[in-house]
Design an enzyme around this catalytic site. Structure first.
Site, PDB file in Angstrom:
ATOM      1  N   ASN A   2       0.836  -1.195   0.000  1.00  0.00           N
ATOM      2  CA  ASN A   2       0.000   0.000   0.000  1.00  0.00           C
ATOM      3  C   ASN A   2       0.879   1.257   0.000  1.00  0.00           C
ATOM      4  O   ASN A   2       1.673   1.413  -0.941  1.00  0.00           O
ATOM      5  CB  ASN A   2      -1.104  -0.025   1.062  1.00  0.00           C
ATOM      6  CG  ASN A   2      -0.699  -0.389   2.457  1.00  0.00           C
ATOM      7  OD1 ASN A   2      -0.410  -1.534   2.746  1.00  0.00           O
ATOM      8  ND2 ASN A   2      -0.669   0.575   3.358  1.00  0.00           N
ATOM      9  N   ASP A   3       0.757   2.140   0.956  1.00  0.00           N
ATOM     10  CA  ASP A   3       1.334   3.493   0.848  1.00  0.00           C
ATOM     11  C   ASP A   3       2.798   3.549   0.398  1.00  0.00           C
ATOM     12  O   ASP A   3       3.626   2.772   0.871  1.00  0.00           O
ATOM     13  CB  ASP A   3       1.336   4.200   2.216  1.00  0.00           C
ATOM     14  CG  ASP A   3       0.059   4.066   2.982  1.00  0.00           C
ATOM     15  OD1 ASP A   3      -0.892   3.479   2.479  1.00  0.00           O
ATOM     16  OD2 ASP A   3       0.031   4.551   4.130  1.00  0.00           O
ATOM     17  N   GLN A  21       4.702   0.294   1.891  1.00  0.00           N
ATOM     18  CA  GLN A  21       4.050  -0.617   2.818  1.00  0.00           C
ATOM     19  C   GLN A  21       3.896  -1.965   2.125  1.00  0.00           C
ATOM     20  O   GLN A  21       3.279  -2.056   1.055  1.00  0.00           O
ATOM     21  CB  GLN A  21       2.674  -0.069   3.215  1.00  0.00           C
ATOM     22  CG  GLN A  21       2.737   1.070   4.197  1.00  0.00           C
ATOM     23  CD  GLN A  21       3.210   0.601   5.551  1.00  0.00           C
ATOM     24  OE1 GLN A  21       2.491  -0.061   6.284  1.00  0.00           O
ATOM     25  NE2 GLN A  21       4.446   0.933   5.887  1.00  0.00           N
ATOM     26  N   SER A  63       3.597   3.469   7.974  1.00  0.00           N
ATOM     27  CA  SER A  63       4.106   4.493   7.062  1.00  0.00           C
ATOM     28  C   SER A  63       4.992   5.525   7.747  1.00  0.00           C
ATOM     29  O   SER A  63       4.891   5.770   8.947  1.00  0.00           O
ATOM     30  CB  SER A  63       2.944   5.200   6.368  1.00  0.00           C
ATOM     31  OG  SER A  63       2.423   4.334   5.396  1.00  0.00           O
ATOM     32  N   ARG A 138       0.134   8.332  13.848  1.00  0.00           N
ATOM     33  CA  ARG A 138       1.061   7.716  12.896  1.00  0.00           C
ATOM     34  C   ARG A 138       1.409   8.554  11.657  1.00  0.00           C
ATOM     35  O   ARG A 138       0.886   9.617  11.443  1.00  0.00           O
ATOM     36  CB  ARG A 138       0.494   6.374  12.438  1.00  0.00           C
ATOM     37  CG  ARG A 138      -0.854   6.469  11.764  1.00  0.00           C
ATOM     38  CD  ARG A 138      -1.305   5.068  11.332  1.00  0.00           C
ATOM     39  NE  ARG A 138      -2.612   5.107  10.730  1.00  0.00           N
ATOM     40  CZ  ARG A 138      -3.748   4.951  11.394  1.00  0.00           C
ATOM     41  NH1 ARG A 138      -3.735   4.725  12.701  1.00  0.00           N
ATOM     42  NH2 ARG A 138      -4.910   5.027  10.768  1.00  0.00           N
ATOM     43  N   GLU A 191      -4.881  10.357   7.815  1.00  0.00           N
ATOM     44  CA  GLU A 191      -3.650   9.577   7.718  1.00  0.00           C
ATOM     45  C   GLU A 191      -2.645  10.299   6.821  1.00  0.00           C
ATOM     46  O   GLU A 191      -3.000  11.196   6.056  1.00  0.00           O
ATOM     47  CB  GLU A 191      -3.948   8.198   7.116  1.00  0.00           C
ATOM     48  CG  GLU A 191      -4.969   7.402   7.914  1.00  0.00           C
ATOM     49  CD  GLU A 191      -5.239   6.016   7.335  1.00  0.00           C
ATOM     50  OE1 GLU A 191      -5.276   5.063   8.112  1.00  0.00           O
ATOM     51  OE2 GLU A 191      -5.408   5.886   6.111  1.00  0.00           O
ATOM     52  N   TRP A 283      -8.949   1.817   0.031  1.00  0.00           N
ATOM     53  CA  TRP A 283      -9.102   0.767   1.049  1.00  0.00           C
ATOM     54  C   TRP A 283     -10.446   0.036   0.945  1.00  0.00           C
ATOM     55  O   TRP A 283     -10.601  -1.053   1.483  1.00  0.00           O
ATOM     56  CB  TRP A 283      -8.928   1.344   2.460  1.00  0.00           C
ATOM     57  CG  TRP A 283      -7.487   1.492   2.873  1.00  0.00           C
ATOM     58  CD1 TRP A 283      -6.839   2.665   3.166  1.00  0.00           C
ATOM     59  CD2 TRP A 283      -6.522   0.447   3.063  1.00  0.00           C
ATOM     60  NE1 TRP A 283      -5.528   2.411   3.510  1.00  0.00           N
ATOM     61  CE2 TRP A 283      -5.308   1.059   3.460  1.00  0.00           C
ATOM     62  CE3 TRP A 283      -6.555  -0.941   2.943  1.00  0.00           C
ATOM     63  CZ2 TRP A 283      -4.144   0.334   3.736  1.00  0.00           C
ATOM     64  CZ3 TRP A 283      -5.396  -1.664   3.213  1.00  0.00           C
ATOM     65  CH2 TRP A 283      -4.212  -1.033   3.599  1.00  0.00           C
TER      66      TRP A 283
HETATM   67  C1  FRU Z   1      -2.756   4.492   5.111  1.00  0.00           C
HETATM   68  C2  FRU Z   1      -2.339   3.628   6.291  1.00  0.00           C
HETATM   69  C3  FRU Z   1      -1.440   4.405   7.227  1.00  0.00           C
HETATM   70  C4  FRU Z   1      -0.683   3.312   7.928  1.00  0.00           C
HETATM   71  C5  FRU Z   1      -0.504   2.300   6.825  1.00  0.00           C
HETATM   72  C6  FRU Z   1      -0.512   0.879   7.303  1.00  0.00           C
HETATM   73  O1  FRU Z   1      -3.119   3.750   3.984  1.00  0.00           O
HETATM   74  O2  FRU Z   1      -3.492   3.163   6.948  1.00  0.00           O
HETATM   75  O3  FRU Z   1      -2.122   5.266   8.099  1.00  0.00           O
HETATM   76  O4  FRU Z   1       0.534   3.759   8.442  1.00  0.00           O
HETATM   77  O5  FRU Z   1      -1.555   2.507   5.904  1.00  0.00           O
HETATM   78  O6  FRU Z   1      -0.206  -0.002   6.264  1.00  0.00           O
END
Ligand code: FRU
Length: 493
Positions: A2-3, A21, A63, A138, A191, A283
């Site tokens: 992901n991110d 991620q 992240s 975070r 986020e 998501w």
């Molecule tokens: C955003 C998120 C962040 C977190 C990460 C976890 O997509 O939810 O807030 O750090 O992904 O994978």
């Protein structure tokens, strides 16, 4: 994956580094690591071994960002070492019953230019959560603020809708400075905040006093206007401790649903200072899309160059311009120019990557002659399955640009909103309109007016789409349409 995480440019290596991620043990998020890739041109990427792994059981690497500590403010590096990299990220602990435990900010350093990292065990966590509310704390993004000679971190207190601003002389000792609270859209979580300096086109800001402009981009999910994830941004000023938005307007970075958690590169200057890459998903369906049958899920967006500009009628906007795709352009499949109305077709079944870049320039537009049915249409189809991804722009009326993924049938999910559109007001003074798009198997990214509006759209056909049809209708005489279409090289070759 992901991110995008830890984006930075290394001038000594002449490489862009991108971490992400990454769950190496499943095709859904969970066991989060930092994967790693590098690129000389933002288009060709080399994947590397995992850069950060969970340091303890049930503790995941969420992240965060990375900086090049050229002056060795952290003291981690030897004298004269100009390539020391410090990563700052969230460690997210989970309780034995699976519920979320504490989230803290931690650092790790790399003496080999970003390939391998050592956790700072003596001092972590560097920020344990003071100043906020809940444990959902975070995604630190760090910048260097030259006027105050200080590191600055923007960190999300996700479920309190707060971006905390923290400062540090050395990336180790952090002091809370201010909170940016409850602006614009809330959704159900904030986020991945990004606070970055933005290039500004001359004369754009009302009080153009040479003061730097910044943008604070905040990703929010769930609960975005189209459902799931989206990113809003606020142009503003930043004095080293406090961020002030320039106006009360909430703006979104993308009119599609599939561009989230974008991050800006650290370490770039001038026109390229604010380059960003987003995670091309949402998501609401990221963990469910059908690419798992091919052994992967999720990709990044194309690279975008951001700057502040004035858009027709709307005024202040952050433009997200496609970084020049020249490094991946292959053969020109079509180059045509015409006046008024015509339709053209490109069969791209022979393009191995199945990816295209399309550039359309319309000139000579006369607002007085445009009718509500003046339209430029484009569609990508599979002759085998009859599926079509269609898009188009109505030059009259509300001037909507639309993408419709509803006639593509390889994936069904109630949240896969199929009709997406944006009002893209063209400039009646210049009488021009520009479209750029990249279609790449299961992702379509469009840039209107050079990136005044950008849209990222995932789609999953049962058969590859291989025929592009483009047509203009009800365009008055004197309107010129110029179209160029390239096949793209593979970015992995
Ligand atoms: C955003 C998120 C962040 C977190 C990460 C976890 O997509 O939810 O807030 O750090 O992904 O994978």
């Amino acid at each position: 994956m992901n991110d995008p995480n830890g984006l930075f440019y290394s001038p000594t290596q002449r490489l862009y580094h991108l971490y992400y991620q990454y769950n190496p043990s499943a095709l859904v998020a969970g066991n989060q690591h930092w994967g790693h890739a590098t690129s000389p041109d933002l288009y060709h990427w080399t994947n590397h071994p995992i850069a950060l792994s969970p340091p303890a059981p049930s503790t995941y690497v969420f992240s965060g960002s990375a900086v090049v500590d050229v002056d060795n403010t952290s003291g981690f590096f030897d004298r004269g070492h100009k390539d020391g990299v410090v990563a700052i990220f969230t460690l997210a602990e989970y309780n034995p019953d699976g519920t979320a435990g504490p989230q803290t900010q931690n650092i790790a350093y790399s003496k080999d230019g970003g390939y391998t990292f050592t956790y700072w065990d003596e001092g972590n966590p560097v920020i344990a959560g003071e100043g906020g509310g809940s444990s959902q704390f975070r995604d630190p993004k760090v910048l260097w603020h030259e006027p105050t000679s200080s590191w600055v971190a923007a960190i999300a207190y996700a479920q309190d809708f707060v971006v905390g601003i923290w400062t540090s002389p050395d990336l180790k000792r952090w002091t809370w400075a201010s909170n940016f609270t409850r602006h614009g859209l809330l959704g159900a979580q904030w986020e991945c905040p990004n606070l970055v300096r933005l290039p500004v086109r001359p004369g754009v800001l009302p009080d153009d006093d040479g003061e730097d402009a910044y943008v604070l981009a905040i990703s929010l999910q769930p609960g975005a206007p189209l459902g799931g994830s989206a990113t809003q941004y606020f142009p503003g000023r930043f004095n080293g401790t406090h961020f002030e938005p320039i106006d009360e307007v909430t703006r979104l970075t993308d009119f599609g649903k599939d561009n989230y958690a974008a991050q800006y590169f650290y370490g770039l200057e001038g026109e390229d200072e604010a380059l960003n890459i987003g995670w091309a998903s949402n998501w609401q369906y990221a963990q469910d899309v059908p690419t798992d049958t091919e052994g992967w899920r999720s990709a990044m967006t194309l690279p975008r160059r951001s700057y502040l500009a004035n858009a027709t009628r709307m005024g202040l906007v952050m433009v997200d311009e496609l970084v020049d795709p020249a490094p991946v352009l292959d053969t020109v499949l079509m180059r045509e120019e015409w006046e008024g109305n015509r339709s053209v077709t490109v069969d791209y079944a022979g393009v191995e990557s199945n990816a295209l870049y399309i550039d359309v320039n319309v000139t000579g537009l006369d607002a007085g002659k445009i009718s509500s049915s003046s339209i430029l249409r484009m569609s990508f189809s599979s002759l085998a399955s009859g599926e079509t991804l269609r898009a188009g722009f109505y030059f009259g009326g509300d001037q909507p640009f639309f993408v419709d993924r509803g006639l593509v049938r390889g994936y069904d999910n109630v949240f896969l909103t199929d009709k997406l559109s944006v009002a893209d007001v063209w400039n009646t003074t210049s009488g021009t309109w520009r479209f750029q798009g990249v279609i790449d198997r299961s992702i379509y990214e469009v840039f209107l007016e050079g990136g005044v509006h950008a849209g990222t759209v995932l789609f999953y056909p049962t058969e590859p789409l291989t025929v592009l049809s483009l047509s203009s209708s009800d365009l008055p005489r004197g309107t010129n349409v110029s179209v160029a279409v390239w096949g793209l090289k593979s970015t992995w070759s």
